[in-house]
Design an enzyme around this catalytic site. Structure first.
Site, PDB file in Angstrom:
ATOM      1  N   GLY A   1       0.809  -1.206   0.000  1.00 48.03           N
ATOM      2  CA  GLY A   1       0.000   0.000   0.000  1.00 48.03           C
ATOM      3  C   GLY A   1       0.839   1.251   0.000  1.00 48.03           C
ATOM      4  O   GLY A   1       1.999   1.245   0.422  1.00 48.03           O
TER       5      GLY A   1
ATOM      6  N   GLY B   1       0.384   5.642   0.756  1.00 41.69           N
ATOM      7  CA  GLY B   1      -0.503   6.681   1.259  1.00 41.69           C
ATOM      8  C   GLY B   1       0.199   8.003   1.315  1.00 41.69           C
ATOM      9  O   GLY B   1       1.335   8.150   0.846  1.00 41.69           O
ATOM     10  N   GLY B   2      -0.481   8.991   1.901  1.00 47.08           N
ATOM     11  CA  GLY B   2       0.076  10.327   1.954  1.00 47.08           C
ATOM     12  C   GLY B   2       1.326  10.430   2.805  1.00 47.08           C
ATOM     13  O   GLY B   2       2.140  11.329   2.613  1.00 47.08           O
ATOM     14  N   PHE B   3       1.501   9.507   3.758  1.00 49.74           N
ATOM     15  CA  PHE B   3       2.655   9.579   4.645  1.00 49.74           C
ATOM     16  C   PHE B   3       3.804   8.685   4.211  1.00 49.74           C
ATOM     17  O   PHE B   3       4.885   8.751   4.767  1.00 49.74           O
ATOM     18  CB  PHE B   3       2.244   9.196   6.076  1.00 49.74           C
ATOM     19  N   GLY B   4       3.579   7.777   3.257  1.00 50.95           N
ATOM     20  CA  GLY B   4       4.654   6.887   2.844  1.00 50.95           C
ATOM     21  C   GLY B   4       4.125   5.578   2.294  1.00 50.95           C
ATOM     22  O   GLY B   4       3.010   5.515   1.768  1.00 50.95           O
ATOM     23  N   GLU B   5       4.947   4.539   2.424  1.00 46.59           N
ATOM     24  CA  GLU B   5       4.608   3.229   1.861  1.00 46.59           C
ATOM     25  C   GLU B   5       4.424   2.201   2.975  1.00 46.59           C
ATOM     26  O   GLU B   5       5.016   2.314   4.046  1.00 46.59           O
ATOM     27  CB  GLU B   5       5.718   2.773   0.914  1.00 46.59           C
ATOM     28  N   VAL B   6       3.614   1.182   2.673  1.00 45.19           N
ATOM     29  CA  VAL B   6       3.371   0.096   3.618  1.00 45.19           C
ATOM     30  C   VAL B   6       3.900  -1.194   3.008  1.00 45.19           C
ATOM     31  O   VAL B   6       3.566  -1.534   1.867  1.00 45.19           O
ATOM     32  CB  VAL B   6       1.871  -0.043   3.948  1.00 45.19           C
TER      33      VAL B   6
ATOM     34  N   LYS C   1       4.947   0.278   8.075  1.00 46.76           N
ATOM     35  CA  LYS C   1       4.676   1.564   7.431  1.00 46.76           C
ATOM     36  C   LYS C   1       5.917   2.450   7.538  1.00 46.76           C
ATOM     37  O   LYS C   1       6.331   2.829   8.632  1.00 46.76           O
ATOM     38  CB  LYS C   1       3.483   2.240   8.105  1.00 46.76           C
TER      39      LYS C   1
ATOM     40  N   ASP D   1      -9.021  11.456   9.888  1.00 40.18           N
ATOM     41  CA  ASP D   1      -8.815  10.977   8.518  1.00 40.18           C
ATOM     42  C   ASP D   1      -9.540   9.652   8.298  1.00 40.18           C
ATOM     43  O   ASP D   1      -8.978   8.715   7.727  1.00 40.18           O
ATOM     44  CB  ASP D   1      -7.319  10.834   8.218  1.00 40.18           C
TER      45      ASP D   1
END
Length: 658
Positions: free
Chosen positions: A344, A346-351, A364, A461
């Site tokens: 995954g 997202g706005g904060f980085g990768e998972v 994360k 969020d």
């Protein structure tokens, strides 16, 4: 003497209310999830708060027939204010719903400002003595005075209270609050209560058994509490209940704190030319001793506060240290953050998916461009680590080395809700039963954040991509990167920069930067509409002349008495239309323009589990766009095809008191 003397007041400030609670889920009987018994249990427990508070602090009832019949009882400590009683009973009921997942029996004795009890079972227990289960908690501090003397005073106090509680001539049967003096400045405070549906004889037996537990549980300790299914008994060396402020106490038999002054009229002692009155000497000594005593007490208070602060800090440091992973271990777990391990973005980085200590985990990795500092990152870790709920993703640990900021969560196999909900080829895997269960689970998770956790937490969020699904499609709320913590006396806050995802943010937040628990309620309402229709909240309904976003579209259908047109076609043939309509109704209440019109999560939870709860008419939602011209549609189409944007600005927050 009245108990409103100086020392108990200081002692009360120093010690405060001890937070005690206990609960038990039955081990012999179980029900099938989503069965009629579970529905009846939810309905009955949701009715307890209002009924218990309206009936003087005690209420019992049953609902259902045959094996689906549920019996429940709620009780607050005598003298509790109705609203305080209602809050405690609601907390206890939700606690049982969240912890006794499929047990046919449950018992909870929580303390939420007061002590209260909720109990349910699949067999009648009204008026029957049940000594088990029983459990106890003792004060961590030892008795520093003469233990033999303490035991004698304690036993006499307990004997006197049981006699008062179970006497037919007593004005307050089934309840007693009393005190006994150990010394001039040390008092035992005790409280006991039975459920008033018992006979006085059974109440006597229950309390005697609880008093008899003293040797086993709490001998040598300054206080303790013994819980049973039919009674409770608590004692401390501080006034843990307001009931004690109304009790008078005779002076203790021990010697007074200061010697009795002799009767002095004109007696004086001469030495040279100086004449000193004995009365003047005492007039100087006594105030001096009192002042010194108060100064020492104040210093003790300061030391106590600092020690508590230090202990709290030490606890957080211990928690943080125990959760910390080595960066090399994280690298190995993810095959050096291999692209093939990414599950995954997202706005904060990768998972990344990884394996740590033989366990599958989700890792994360925050973007190095993130402005979150190391201190704030650690604070977030400590807070999230203390959250424990079946509908929240569990944080397993973190890594903080150099510029690397990494969070390690439990691995949830079925990815996120949007993976199924917005993919036409996968929507069919989410039938109405699963979708309704997801709505209920999200409700319980947010309710825990807003009300039942130690701190009030605003997620900020909530969206489909932040709802993960376990192997049984149960929801787990994830991603607390934008969460904000509210103190006890805070109900809202202002921020100068906006953080969140477009389409889920309420109007007061987008326009004025105001956020509160009702901000999450708005996001929840949008999310429920998405779950029902299977489409994203961005502009979904287009005709030759108009384009409507999801909220506008749902509102128009509601006003036209055709809400079921909103339902995802893949489930429209096999869904409970009344449940669906009720969920649409609740969602529209959540997205109303005025935050104060939106229901709280505890009310939403009651609306979902109690079909007899009358829903008010929804008002016009926030961000109501009646018509968007055909000329603007091309731009909207491109927006509809793009991914939802999450705004991750650094926030400057000003808190507002309640």
């Amino acid at each position: 003497m009245e108990l409103k003397n100086l020392f108990p007041i200081f002692w009360f400030v120093l010690v405060g209310f001890a937070v005690v609670s206990a609960q038990e889920c039955g081990k012999t009987g179980f029900f099938v999830p989503q069965s009629r018994y579970e529905t009846n249990r939810g309905l009955l427990l949701s009715s307890l708060p209002s009924n218990v508070s309206a009936r003087g602090g005690f209420y019992n009832s049953s609902i259902g027939q045959g094996p689906d019949r549920v019996y429940a009882l709620g009780m607050c400590i005598e003298g509790a204010e109705p609203d305080v009683c209602s809050d405690c009973i609601e907390y206890a009921s939700n606690l049982l719903l969240d912890t006794c997942l499929n047990q046919t029996e449950g018992l909870a004795w929580p303390e939420k400002r007061i002590l209260c009890m909720v109990r349910y079972s699949n067999s009648s227990f009204f008026g029957s003595l049940k000594a088990e289960p029983h459990f106890y908690i003792h004060n961590v501090d030892d008795i520093t005075s003469n233990l033999t003397e303490f035991d004698q005073v304690w036993e006499e106090l307990a004997r006197r209270m049981i006699a008062s509680t179970t006497s037919p001539s007593s004005k307050r049967k089934y309840y007693a609050a009393d005190v006994a003096a150990l010394t001039a400045f040390q008092i035992i405070y005790a409280l006991m209560q039975c459920t008033p549906d018992l006979s006085l004889e059974d109440c006597h037996i229950c309390l005697r058994q609880s008093v008899g537990d003293y040797e086993t549980c709490c001998n040598g300790k300054q206080g303790g509490i013994v819980y049973r299914a039919s009674c409770v008994f608590r004692w401390e060396l501080f006034p843990f209940s307001e009931a004690f402020s109304r009790i008078s106490l005779a002076p203790p038999p021990q010697s007074p704190a200061f010697p009795t002054l002799p009767a002095v009229t004109n007696t004086a002692t001469k030495k040279g030319s100086i004449t000193i009155s004995i009365g003047i000497v005492w007039a100087i000594i006594i105030p001096t001793v009192i002042v010194v005593f108060l100064v020492l007490l104040a210093l003790g208070f300061v030391v106590y506060r600092r020690r508590k602060s230090y202990q709290g800090s030490s606890t957080d440091i211990t928690i943080t240290h125990s959760l910390q992973f080595d960066f090399k271990a994280i690298e190995d777990a993810t095959n050096k953050f291999s692209e093939s391990n990414i599950i995954g973005r997202g706005g904060f980085g990768e998972v990344f998916m990884g394996v740590l200590n033989g366990t599958e985990v989700a890792i994360k990795r925050l973007s190095k461009a993130s402005r979150q500092g190391a201190r704030e990152f650690k604070n977030e870790v400590v807070v999230v680590a203390k959250l424990h709920h079946r509908n929240l993703v569990k944080l397993l640990g973190f890594c903080l080395e150099g510029e690397e900021k990494i969070l390690v969560y439990e691995f949830v196999p079925n990815k996120s809700l949007d993976y199924f909900l917005f993919d036409p080829t996968k929507q069919g895997q989410l039938d109405w039963t699963k979708r309704y269960n997801i709505i209920r689970g999200i409700t319980r998770g947010i309710l825990y954040l807003h009300q039942d956790s130690r701190l009030t937490i605003i997620h900020r969020d909530l969206k489909a991509s932040n709802i993960l699904l376990d192997a049984d499609m149960n929801p787990k709320i994830a991603d607390f990167g934008m969460a904000r913590i509210f103190g006890i006396d805070q109900s809202g806050a202002n921020t100068k920069k906006i953080a969140g995802t477009r389409g889920y943010m309420p109007p007061e937040y987008v326009r004025q930067g105001q956020f509160s628990t009702r901000s999450d309620v708005y996001s929840f309402g949008v999310l429920v509409l998405e779950i029902i229709c299977g489409r994203n909240n961005r502009f979904i309904h287009q005709s030759d002349t108009t384009v409507e976003n999801l909220v506008t579209y749902a509102w128009r259908l509601w006003r036209n008495d055709s809400p079921l047109e909103l339902v995802d076609p893949t489930i429209s043939e096999n869904c409970e239309t009344e449940e669906v309509t009720r969920c649409i109704h609740i969602a529209l209440l959540c997205v109303q323009h005025n935050p104060t019109d939106r229901p709280s999560l505890s009310t939403i939870n009651m609306m979902l589990i109690n079909n007899s709860y009358v829903l008010p008419d929804p008002q016009q939602p926030g961000f109501f766009f009646p018509i968007i011209s055909n000329q603007e549609r091309d731009g909207l189409d491109s927006m509809n095809r793009s991914n939802p944007q999450t705004i991750n600005d650094v926030t400057i927050t000003d808190f507002e008191p309640r």
